[in-house]
Write a protein that holds these residues in place. Sequence first.
Motif, PDB file in Angstrom:
ATOM      1  N   ILE A 407      31.429  59.002  41.324  1.00  0.00           N
ATOM      2  CA  ILE A 407      32.419  57.867  41.856  1.00  0.00           C
ATOM      3  C   ILE A 407      33.434  58.162  40.782  1.00  0.00           C
ATOM      4  N   PRO A 408      34.484  58.667  41.241  1.00  0.00           N
ATOM      5  CA  PRO A 408      35.697  59.465  40.489  1.00  0.00           C
ATOM      6  C   PRO A 408      36.413  58.294  40.049  1.00  0.00           C
ATOM      7  N   ILE A 409      36.651  56.982  40.641  1.00  0.00           N
ATOM      8  CA  ILE A 409      37.549  55.944  40.463  1.00  0.00           C
ATOM      9  C   ILE A 409      36.818  54.552  40.674  1.00  0.00           C
ATOM     10  N   SER A 410      37.019  53.684  39.855  1.00  0.00           N
ATOM     11  CA  SER A 410      36.512  52.360  40.065  1.00  0.00           C
ATOM     12  C   SER A 410      37.308  51.387  39.382  1.00  0.00           C
ATOM     13  N   ALA A 411      37.179  50.189  39.665  1.00  0.00           N
ATOM     14  CA  ALA A 411      38.195  49.060  39.465  1.00  0.00           C
ATOM     15  C   ALA A 411      37.495  47.652  39.056  1.00  0.00           C
ATOM     16  N   ARG A 412      37.882  46.930  38.038  1.00  0.00           N
ATOM     17  CA  ARG A 412      37.575  45.646  37.675  1.00  0.00           C
ATOM     18  C   ARG A 412      38.830  44.743  37.601  1.00  0.00           C
ATOM     19  N   VAL A 413      38.314  43.424  37.807  1.00  0.00           N
ATOM     20  CA  VAL A 413      39.353  42.350  37.776  1.00  0.00           C
ATOM     21  C   VAL A 413      38.953  41.370  36.887  1.00  0.00           C
ATOM     22  N   ALA A 414      39.780  41.075  35.862  1.00  0.00           N
ATOM     23  CA  ALA A 414      39.757  39.868  34.704  1.00  0.00           C
ATOM     24  C   ALA A 414      39.287  38.575  35.337  1.00  0.00           C
ATOM     25  N   ILE A 415      38.346  38.095  35.415  1.00  0.00           N
ATOM     26  CA  ILE A 415      38.064  36.746  36.047  1.00  0.00           C
ATOM     27  C   ILE A 415      38.244  35.726  35.159  1.00  0.00           C
ATOM     28  N   ARG A 416      38.779  35.996  33.967  1.00  0.00           N
ATOM     29  CA  ARG A 416      39.159  34.884  33.209  1.00  0.00           C
ATOM     30  C   ARG A 416      40.017  35.508  32.141  1.00  0.00           C
ATOM     31  N   ASP A 417      41.274  34.916  31.141  1.00  0.00           N
ATOM     32  CA  ASP A 417      41.839  35.205  30.071  1.00  0.00           C
ATOM     33  C   ASP A 417      40.736  35.847  29.153  1.00  0.00           C
ATOM     34  N   THR A 418      41.121  36.875  28.945  1.00  0.00           N
ATOM     35  CA  THR A 418      40.468  37.821  27.928  1.00  0.00           C
ATOM     36  C   THR A 418      41.275  38.650  26.846  1.00  0.00           C
ATOM     37  N   THR A 419      40.739  39.678  26.008  1.00  0.00           N
ATOM     38  CA  THR A 419      41.531  40.608  25.635  1.00  0.00           C
ATOM     39  C   THR A 419      40.754  42.072  25.549  1.00  0.00           C
ATOM     40  N   VAL A 420      41.514  43.116  25.453  1.00  0.00           N
ATOM     41  CA  VAL A 420      41.063  44.486  25.374  1.00  0.00           C
ATOM     42  C   VAL A 420      41.945  45.324  24.250  1.00  0.00           C
ATOM     43  N   CYS A 421      41.280  45.447  23.172  1.00  0.00           N
ATOM     44  CA  CYS A 421      41.684  46.449  22.174  1.00  0.00           C
ATOM     45  C   CYS A 421      42.796  45.449  21.678  1.00  0.00           C
ATOM     46  N   ASP A 422      42.560  44.169  21.468  1.00  0.00           N
ATOM     47  CA  ASP A 422      43.372  43.234  20.764  1.00  0.00           C
ATOM     48  C   ASP A 422      44.632  42.759  21.820  1.00  0.00           C
ATOM     49  N   HIS A 423      44.625  43.408  23.141  1.00  0.00           N
ATOM     50  CA  HIS A 423      45.857  42.962  23.650  1.00  0.00           C
ATOM     51  C   HIS A 423      45.343  41.761  24.615  1.00  0.00           C
ATOM     52  N   PHE A 424      46.189  40.832  24.814  1.00  0.00           N
ATOM     53  CA  PHE A 424      45.728  39.715  25.851  1.00  0.00           C
ATOM     54  C   PHE A 424      46.053  40.253  27.191  1.00  0.00           C
ATOM     55  N   ILE A 425      44.929  39.610  27.972  1.00  0.00           N
ATOM     56  CA  ILE A 425      44.676  40.186  29.321  1.00  0.00           C
ATOM     57  C   ILE A 425      44.541  39.017  30.373  1.00  0.00           C
ATOM     58  N   PRO A 426      45.491  38.784  30.854  1.00  0.00           N
ATOM     59  CA  PRO A 426      45.437  37.421  31.900  1.00  0.00           C
ATOM     60  C   PRO A 426      44.565  37.575  33.010  1.00  0.00           C
ATOM     61  N   LYS A 427      43.885  36.641  33.343  1.00  0.00           N
ATOM     62  CA  LYS A 427      43.143  36.517  34.633  1.00  0.00           C
ATOM     63  C   LYS A 427      43.501  37.145  35.848  1.00  0.00           C
ATOM     64  N   GLY A 428      42.980  37.753  36.477  1.00  0.00           N
ATOM     65  CA  GLY A 428      43.560  38.520  37.552  1.00  0.00           C
ATOM     66  C   GLY A 428      44.174  39.671  37.539  1.00  0.00           C
ATOM     67  N   THR A 429      44.195  40.327  36.166  1.00  0.00           N
ATOM     68  CA  THR A 429      44.770  41.730  36.239  1.00  0.00           C
ATOM     69  C   THR A 429      43.789  42.464  36.575  1.00  0.00           C
ATOM     70  N   VAL A 430      44.083  43.728  37.148  1.00  0.00           N
ATOM     71  CA  VAL A 430      43.234  44.709  37.709  1.00  0.00           C
ATOM     72  C   VAL A 430      43.196  45.697  36.630  1.00  0.00           C
ATOM     73  N   ILE A 431      41.848  46.105  36.310  1.00  0.00           N
ATOM     74  CA  ILE A 431      41.697  47.311  35.355  1.00  0.00           C
ATOM     75  C   ILE A 431      41.021  48.542  36.073  1.00  0.00           C
ATOM     76  N   GLN A 432      41.760  49.735  35.784  1.00  0.00           N
ATOM     77  CA  GLN A 432      41.244  51.074  36.441  1.00  0.00           C
ATOM     78  C   GLN A 432      40.467  51.470  35.646  1.00  0.00           C
ATOM     79  N   VAL A 433      39.100  51.688  36.061  1.00  0.00           N
ATOM     80  CA  VAL A 433      38.240  52.701  35.207  1.00  0.00           C
ATOM     81  C   VAL A 433      38.095  53.803  35.950  1.00  0.00           C
ATOM     82  N   VAL A 434      38.304  55.118  35.477  1.00  0.00           N
ATOM     83  CA  VAL A 434      38.543  56.182  36.095  1.00  0.00           C
ATOM     84  C   VAL A 434      37.486  57.538  35.603  1.00  0.00           C
ATOM     85  N   PRO A 435      36.424  57.626  35.851  1.00  0.00           N
ATOM     86  CA  PRO A 435      35.686  58.420  35.195  1.00  0.00           C
ATOM     87  C   PRO A 435      36.249  59.927  35.298  1.00  0.00           C
TER      88      PRO A 435
END
Length: 543
Positions: A407-435
């Motif tokens: 599966i060469p490409i996948s995605a996730r959606v933030a279901i709540r406000d959170t952080t990634v690498c200390d960056h604020f990620i608002p709810k609803g942001t689409v995150i690309q996970v690309v093996p």
Amino acid sequence: MEITAVNVLFLSLLEAAVSVYFFPHVFPKHALATFFLLFALAQGIAWCFHKLVIYPFFLSPLRHLPRPPKGSWPLVGHGFVLFGRPPGEPFLRFLKETRNDGLIHFRGFFNRDRLLLASPAAIADVLVHRSYDFEKPAWTREFLRKFLGDGLLMTEGDEHRHQRKQIMPAFSFRHIKELYPVFWSKSIELCKVTKRDLCDKPDRVLEIAHLSTQVTLDIIGLAGLGRDIGSLRNNDDELITNYEEILEPTTEKAVYFLLHLLFPPWFMGALPWKLNERVKITTSNLERICGEFVAEKKSRMKMESQQNVDILSILLRSNNFSDDGLVDQLLTFLAAGHETTSSALTWATYLLSTHPEVQARLRAEIHEQIPDPKALADPNFDVATLLESLPYLNAVCNEVLRMFPTIPISARVAIRDTTVCDHFIPKGTVIQVVPWATNRDPALWGPDSEKFVPERWIDETGRATMNGGADSNYSFLTFLHGPRSCIGERFARAELRALIAAFVGEFKMQMANPEEKVRPGGTITSKPMDAMRLKLEPVSWGH
């Protein structure tokens, strides 16, 4: 609160009613509908301008993150990267061209914020440390549910935790070790069928992708259902016919999948598209077949005296799943369990055919360590320990899985406000996970990251390593990581070891057309766009 189209219509109606009631000399009552439409138009324009321009360019907390230097279009952003071929290749270009500290920001269609995970730390945050802050996008789950039911891959949150806990024993190390004889016996059967088919081919050319699908479906049949589907002996098997129709990597299917990302299911289902009808027919067939498997297995277990080790037997003995729940799990295991390794085996034969020196070294190791392949059929022989101890075999398997993640490409959606690498990620942001991109990133794997180099998985002492020379385990994303990692990773690795060892031990491979440019494609999984035609020559082994 996020403003939606419904909010806009309600606010427009409220504005029109208040205006007519309090200012009748300006807004006559008989024109209420007209004023409502005018207010709705004005509010709609303002809302669209805010969504398309004000928020993404002036208010989004992600707007200051590094962005790709080129390729963005008005309103479209970098949306067309989802259509790129090979799947994931445009994201690899992002990684190469964009300096970053773990996250790359780009805008998709209608300037919607998207993030690409660009470092092991960012990957660890999304997949492990805050894994339940993210879910698969609803549109992806809705699309895949047609084919996979409500099995483990489709569930989220507490339901996912519960299902994974109940299913995990079927994929334990001890259980996989017990399944190695099944993997080896079917690998040898694949070789026999291949030799039989070569007798009818004066040019000794066969299409390997179809054979790969047949053997992996047979393996998941025995290991997953305790039932020999026998597709290697029966080219017209109904199960394999339906799966091949669904998974055939055509341009039409790629467009069909991508349109599901842009439009709601009810709209796609209403289109007069023949593919809609074929999807309904094939998915109904698969549900019926899996239902028959469950009913047959329950009936047989009442008559059997010994406990079977196949996955379905383990799930039935747990008493944690209804019949419909078992059908959903089977739909998931059959699709994921055969398609992943089928794809990996196909790409393995391609890479070995185009790298004859690697193929020769691997065959030498196999013939030296396994002088007689029939000896491994002895039930007392420890097949697992032998195959897992072969350093070059495991290096080749790891390198195939690195270069061609199923599966060469996948995605996730933030279901709540959170952080990634200390960056604020608002709810609803689409995150690309690309093996595909992470596994080939030169920043993680060095300047030869896009070359087939099995030796990277062997250390100075000649022993196999598990990191391939990369500094972090998160540099290898084929099976993902954390609570949502592939539950069948051990199963897939063991199966691939057996298949490659048997096939390389029995055949010398080369491309039927050495000048052919093989194009990776597919919708969900990575498969060759065209048939994988190989010229095969049987070699002496164990005689």
